[in-house]
Design an enzyme around this catalytic site. Structure first.
Site, PDB file in Angstrom:
ATOM      1  N   GLU A 162      69.502  10.782 -29.620  1.00  0.00           N
ATOM      2  CA  GLU A 162      68.669  12.023 -29.852  1.00  0.00           C
ATOM      3  C   GLU A 162      67.243  11.560 -30.012  1.00  0.00           C
ATOM      4  O   GLU A 162      67.065  10.735 -30.713  1.00  0.00           O
ATOM      5  CB  GLU A 162      69.095  12.607 -31.125  1.00  0.00           C
ATOM      6  CG  GLU A 162      68.533  14.268 -31.369  1.00  0.00           C
ATOM      7  CD  GLU A 162      68.404  14.884 -30.239  1.00  0.00           C
ATOM      8  OE1 GLU A 162      69.413  15.325 -29.593  1.00  0.00           O
ATOM      9  OE2 GLU A 162      67.018  15.062 -29.729  1.00  0.00           O
ATOM     10  N   LYS A 217      66.983   4.162 -26.506  1.00  0.00           N
ATOM     11  CA  LYS A 217      66.481   4.838 -27.723  1.00  0.00           C
ATOM     12  C   LYS A 217      65.765   3.907 -28.940  1.00  0.00           C
ATOM     13  O   LYS A 217      64.741   4.275 -29.460  1.00  0.00           O
ATOM     14  CB  LYS A 217      67.880   5.243 -28.645  1.00  0.00           C
ATOM     15  CG  LYS A 217      67.825   5.904 -29.930  1.00  0.00           C
ATOM     16  CD  LYS A 217      66.847   7.158 -29.773  1.00  0.00           C
ATOM     17  CE  LYS A 217      66.468   7.236 -31.355  1.00  0.00           C
ATOM     18  NZ  LYS A 217      65.556   8.634 -31.122  1.00  0.00           N
ATOM     19  N   CYS A 273      63.607   6.474 -39.410  1.00  0.00           N
ATOM     20  CA  CYS A 273      64.174   5.557 -38.211  1.00  0.00           C
ATOM     21  C   CYS A 273      63.186   4.695 -37.710  1.00  0.00           C
ATOM     22  O   CYS A 273      63.740   3.442 -37.373  1.00  0.00           O
ATOM     23  CB  CYS A 273      64.520   6.598 -37.213  1.00  0.00           C
ATOM     24  SG  CYS A 273      65.964   7.645 -37.403  1.00  0.00           S
TER      25      CYS A 273
HETATM   26  P1  NAD Z   1      71.518  12.038 -42.150  1.00  0.00           P
HETATM   27  O1  NAD Z   1      71.889  11.133 -43.299  1.00  0.00           O
HETATM   28  O2  NAD Z   1      70.662  13.078 -42.539  1.00  0.00           O
HETATM   29  O3  NAD Z   1      73.177  12.788 -41.979  1.00  0.00           O
HETATM   30  C1  NAD Z   1      74.046  11.582 -41.645  1.00  0.00           C
HETATM   31  C2  NAD Z   1      75.611  12.747 -42.213  1.00  0.00           C
HETATM   32  O4  NAD Z   1      76.397  11.767 -41.919  1.00  0.00           O
HETATM   33  C3  NAD Z   1      75.641  12.649 -43.767  1.00  0.00           C
HETATM   34  O5  NAD Z   1      75.282  13.857 -44.162  1.00  0.00           O
HETATM   35  C4  NAD Z   1      76.646  11.713 -44.023  1.00  0.00           C
HETATM   36  O6  NAD Z   1      77.507  12.316 -45.242  1.00  0.00           O
HETATM   37  C5  NAD Z   1      77.597  11.962 -42.873  1.00  0.00           C
HETATM   38  N1  NAD Z   1      78.477  11.110 -42.752  1.00  0.00           N
HETATM   39  C6  NAD Z   1      78.765   9.476 -42.949  1.00  0.00           C
HETATM   40  N2  NAD Z   1      79.867   8.744 -42.815  1.00  0.00           N
HETATM   41  C7  NAD Z   1      80.401   9.910 -42.338  1.00  0.00           C
HETATM   42  C8  NAD Z   1      82.002   9.993 -41.931  1.00  0.00           C
HETATM   43  N3  NAD Z   1      82.666   8.820 -42.121  1.00  0.00           N
HETATM   44  N4  NAD Z   1      82.527  11.303 -41.917  1.00  0.00           N
HETATM   45  C9  NAD Z   1      81.913  12.430 -41.907  1.00  0.00           C
HETATM   46  N5  NAD Z   1      80.438  12.598 -42.138  1.00  0.00           N
HETATM   47  C10 NAD Z   1      79.842  11.254 -42.469  1.00  0.00           C
HETATM   48  O7  NAD Z   1      71.284  11.122 -40.955  1.00  0.00           O
HETATM   49  P2  NAD Z   1      70.116  11.896 -39.806  1.00  0.00           P
HETATM   50  O8  NAD Z   1      68.953  11.626 -40.196  1.00  0.00           O
HETATM   51  O9  NAD Z   1      71.012  12.856 -39.358  1.00  0.00           O
HETATM   52  O10 NAD Z   1      70.681  10.611 -38.836  1.00  0.00           O
HETATM   53  C11 NAD Z   1      71.899  10.523 -38.032  1.00  0.00           C
HETATM   54  C12 NAD Z   1      71.686   9.581 -36.787  1.00  0.00           C
HETATM   55  O11 NAD Z   1      70.616  10.067 -35.905  1.00  0.00           O
HETATM   56  C13 NAD Z   1      71.081   7.993 -37.353  1.00  0.00           C
HETATM   57  O12 NAD Z   1      71.601   7.133 -36.598  1.00  0.00           O
HETATM   58  C14 NAD Z   1      69.620   8.017 -36.899  1.00  0.00           C
HETATM   59  O13 NAD Z   1      68.989   6.855 -36.649  1.00  0.00           O
HETATM   60  C15 NAD Z   1      69.762   9.063 -35.597  1.00  0.00           C
HETATM   61  N6  NAD Z   1      68.606   9.726 -35.555  1.00  0.00           N
HETATM   62  C16 NAD Z   1      67.925  10.676 -36.595  1.00  0.00           C
HETATM   63  C17 NAD Z   1      66.590  11.250 -36.118  1.00  0.00           C
HETATM   64  C18 NAD Z   1      66.017  12.082 -37.368  1.00  0.00           C
HETATM   65  O14 NAD Z   1      64.961  12.558 -37.021  1.00  0.00           O
HETATM   66  N7  NAD Z   1      66.565  11.975 -38.538  1.00  0.00           N
HETATM   67  C19 NAD Z   1      66.169  11.398 -34.874  1.00  0.00           C
HETATM   68  C20 NAD Z   1      66.875  10.791 -33.981  1.00  0.00           C
HETATM   69  C21 NAD Z   1      67.929  10.134 -34.069  1.00  0.00           C
HETATM   70  C1  UGA Z   2      60.500   9.668 -34.607  1.00  0.00           C
HETATM   71  C2  UGA Z   2      60.517   9.881 -33.035  1.00  0.00           C
HETATM   72  O1  UGA Z   2      59.160  10.559 -32.775  1.00  0.00           O
HETATM   73  C3  UGA Z   2      61.452  10.978 -32.306  1.00  0.00           C
HETATM   74  O2  UGA Z   2      61.399  10.813 -31.171  1.00  0.00           O
HETATM   75  C4  UGA Z   2      62.958  10.060 -32.759  1.00  0.00           C
HETATM   76  O3  UGA Z   2      63.920  10.882 -32.341  1.00  0.00           O
HETATM   77  C5  UGA Z   2      63.203   9.687 -34.600  1.00  0.00           C
HETATM   78  O4  UGA Z   2      61.785   9.288 -34.669  1.00  0.00           O
HETATM   79  C6  UGA Z   2      64.211   8.962 -34.662  1.00  0.00           C
HETATM   80  O5  UGA Z   2      64.660   8.434 -33.970  1.00  0.00           O
HETATM   81  O6  UGA Z   2      64.423   9.423 -36.016  1.00  0.00           O
HETATM   82  P1  UGA Z   2      60.089  11.415 -36.647  1.00  0.00           P
HETATM   83  O7  UGA Z   2      60.376   9.903 -37.607  1.00  0.00           O
HETATM   84  O8  UGA Z   2      60.963  12.450 -37.122  1.00  0.00           O
HETATM   85  O9  UGA Z   2      60.458  10.979 -35.196  1.00  0.00           O
HETATM   86  O10 UGA Z   2      58.522  11.737 -36.905  1.00  0.00           O
HETATM   87  P2  UGA Z   2      57.264  11.227 -35.949  1.00  0.00           P
HETATM   88  O11 UGA Z   2      56.464  12.297 -35.450  1.00  0.00           O
HETATM   89  O12 UGA Z   2      57.798  10.256 -35.012  1.00  0.00           O
HETATM   90  O13 UGA Z   2      56.583  10.539 -37.014  1.00  0.00           O
HETATM   91  C7  UGA Z   2      57.084   9.294 -37.636  1.00  0.00           C
HETATM   92  C8  UGA Z   2      55.989   8.690 -38.548  1.00  0.00           C
HETATM   93  O14 UGA Z   2      54.648   8.298 -38.109  1.00  0.00           O
HETATM   94  C9  UGA Z   2      55.494   9.802 -39.708  1.00  0.00           C
HETATM   95  O15 UGA Z   2      55.114   9.208 -41.010  1.00  0.00           O
HETATM   96  C10 UGA Z   2      53.966  10.234 -39.155  1.00  0.00           C
HETATM   97  O16 UGA Z   2      53.121  10.702 -39.974  1.00  0.00           O
HETATM   98  C11 UGA Z   2      53.582   8.974 -38.485  1.00  0.00           C
HETATM   99  N1  UGA Z   2      52.630   9.228 -37.499  1.00  0.00           N
HETATM  100  C12 UGA Z   2      53.131   9.588 -36.096  1.00  0.00           C
HETATM  101  C13 UGA Z   2      51.335   8.708 -37.568  1.00  0.00           C
HETATM  102  O17 UGA Z   2      50.979   8.227 -38.639  1.00  0.00           O
HETATM  103  N2  UGA Z   2      50.578   8.715 -36.420  1.00  0.00           N
HETATM  104  C14 UGA Z   2      50.738   9.328 -35.177  1.00  0.00           C
HETATM  105  O18 UGA Z   2      49.912   9.628 -34.353  1.00  0.00           O
HETATM  106  C15 UGA Z   2      52.066   9.698 -35.009  1.00  0.00           C
END
Ligand code: NAD
Ligand code: UGA
Length: 459
Positions: A162, A217, A273
């Site tokens: 994602e 990713k 992340c």
């Molecule tokens: P999160 O902590 O918000 O959510 C994860 C959920 O999974 C929690 O609610 C937890 O209780 C649940 N969980 C854990 N183990 C479980 C199990 N065995 N069965 C059922 N539920 C279970 O995490 P997130 O931010 O949604 O991130 C999830 C993944 O997506 C990570 O690998 C992260 O790197 C990736 N990712 C996150 C973002 C983001 O913006 N947060 C963007 C892209 C990718």
């Molecule tokens: C980031 C990536 O942008 C997503 O594509 C990815 O899916 C995600 O991580 C993930 O894998 O979790 P996110 O962390 O939600 O998304 O937000 P960003 O907009 O990337 O910002 C990350 C951090 O960098 C923030 O603290 C932001 O303030 C900072 N940032 C971003 C800067 O300081 N300067 C910039 O120009 C951009």
């Protein structure tokens, strides 16, 4: 395989918004999001949409439209797994805090638990989709668990990382730059592509092998974070040379080969992340003995830590080398605007540093609840919970936080901060009144005109 029922394990920042959009765009598919965290599921089912566990602009409206129709939130994990043809694994993959790879490698225990659970309860063929961000070659382990402990049924593993960013998740999901699907079975790849093609143009749905998808990713996040560390490194040079980092960013960003996005200098990147994924990349490179590759990417984190530290050091130095007993108002606690997520927020580390110097920290954030501020600080284990309670206040209004403050530190770029009555704030602060703008969101000349001593990043 025609997909009529989807199960998503993990109702977090990715699972919730992603599945809500899939449900909205595919009214014929029943989407069930499950989680072991019953409190979180209850919050997703709350009739008061302002209480959803994830705050994202536009999310509540989509949940309102789909919940109870073809989108469901449940703790009945086994039932949802068994009835679905397609299962997304969207659980957290944090940095390991113990054992081999501590502090660097991704902790895959939740992924393994999910895989074992799917293997245990599935009675029909399944497509298992890795939605979580995983180290390259994780699909091999998932496949091995499913094939060896399964009930003799067929599992196809796909990688579908994602790319949404928090704060703009719905926008990013509705019009993604691309959707990436990695896999071995063409049929399985096309089943997942058909779910996305309800709203994503075909040429934006990339098909690759599993390992390219998993590695893309980590690489995307590493490149994005690297841009922030690059411009932040230049911001320090600007402060010594009278160059202005925003002008430099604009000048280089107009070169179409460089591009203008992700060049905003700041107090340092946060979020769950960037750091985790780069540390993971570094760990993988080292495990193949690729030390130059590992050192190269590690520098992005080193620079980011330096930027956070530099911000608080500057603040202390400017306040006559001591903040002991001084009220420092921190505006913003979330790691960026338009989210209630605080994971790895720069604010946490800046506050911790100021508290070590005996400052009285006062926090205001429009979306982060009081308890979250304390739990973030307590998690660091730098001092007792009682000391954090005694030296940190979390205000209900910005003006309460700013009253009698010696300095303001802007940590998050929330739009509302720009519209505050800064003249009134100035009148109510101790003099000289200092502003440290960690996001360069205020106008330096206007702030100086009011009477503030205004410091920004790279200017
Ligand atoms: P999160 O902590 O918000 O959510 C994860 C959920 O999974 C929690 O609610 C937890 O209780 C649940 N969980 C854990 N183990 C479980 C199990 N065995 N069965 C059922 N539920 C279970 O995490 P997130 O931010 O949604 O991130 C999830 C993944 O997506 C990570 O690998 C992260 O790197 C990736 N990712 C996150 C973002 C983001 O913006 N947060 C963007 C892209 C990718
Ligand atoms: C980031 C990536 O942008 C997503 O594509 C990815 O899916 C995600 O991580 C993930 O894998 O979790 P996110 O962390 O939600 O998304 O937000 P960003 O907009 O990337 O910002 C990350 C951090 O960098 C923030 O603290 C932001 O303030 C900072 N940032 C971003 C800067 O300081 N300067 C910039 O120009 C951009």
């Amino acid at each position: 395989m025609k997909v009529e029922k989807i199960c998503c394990i993990g109702a977090g920042y990715v699972g919730g918004p992603t599945m809500a959009v899939i449900a909205q765009k595919n009214p014929g598919i029943k989407v069930t999001i499950v989680d072991i965290n019953a409190e979180r599921i209850a919050a997703w089912n709350n009739s008061d949409l302002s209480k959803l566990p994830v705050y994202e602009p536009g999310l509540a409206e989509i949940v309102k439209e789909t919940r109870g129709k073809n989108l469901f939130f449940s703790t009945e994990i086994d039932k949802a797994i068994d009835e679905a043809e397609m299962i997304f694994i969207s659980v957290n993959t944090p940095t390991k805090t113990y054992g081999k790879g501590k502090g660097q490698a991704a902790d895959l225990k939740y992924i393994e638990l999910c895989s074992r659970n799917i293997a245990k309860v599935a009675t029909t063929d399944k497509i298992v989709v890795e939605k979580s961000t995983l180290p390259v070659r994780t699909a091999e382990a998932v496949k091995s668990i499913l094939d060896n402990t399964g009930n003799g049924i067929n599992f196809h593993i796909l990688s579908n990382p994602e790319f949404l960013a928090e704060g703009t998740a719905i926008e990013d999901l509705l019009s993604p730059d691309r959707v990436l699907i990695g896999g071995e079975s063409q049929e399985a790849i096309e089943s997942l592509a058909s779910v996305y093609s309800s709203w994503v143009p075909q040429d934006q749905i990339l098909r690759t092998n599993l390992w390219s998808s998993e590695l893309s990713k980590l690489t995307a996040n590493a490149f994005l974070a690297q841009r922030v560390s690059s411009i932040n490194s230049i911001s320090e040079l600007c402060e010594h040379t009278e160059a202005n980092v925003d002008e430099v960013a604009k000048a280089i960003g107009m070169d179409s080969r460089i591009g203008s996005k992700f060049l905003k200098a700041s107090v340092g990147f946060g979020g769950s992340c960037f750091q985790k994924d780069i540390l993971n990349l570094v760990y993988i490179a080292r495990s193949y003995n690729l030390n130059e590759v590992a050192d190269y990417w590690e520098q992005v984190i080193i620079m980011n830590d330096h930027q956070k530290r530099r911000f608080s050091d500057n603040l202390i130095k400017t306040l006559y080398n001591t903040v002991s007993g001084k009220k420092i108002s921190m505006l913003g606690w979330a790691f960026k605007k338009d989210t209630n997520d605080t994971r790895e927020s720069a604010a946490i580390y800046v506050a911790d540093h100021l508290l070590n110097e005996q400052a009285q920290v006062s926090v205001y954030d429009p979306k982060v609840p009081k308890q979250k501020v304390y739990s973030d600080l307590n998690y660091l284990n730098t001092r007792s919970e009682e000391e954090n309670e005694n030296n940190v206040t979390v205000s209900e209004t910005p003006y309460e936080s700013l009253k009698n403050a010696h300095a303001v530190a802007i940590m998050t770029e929330w739009d509302e901060f720009k519209d505050y009555d800064w003249k009134k704030i100035y009148n109510e602060m101790k003099k000289p009144a200092f502003v440290f703008d960690g996001r360069n969101i205020l106008d330096k000349s206007k702030m100086n005109e009011i009477g503030f001593e205004y410091y920004s990043i790279g200017q």
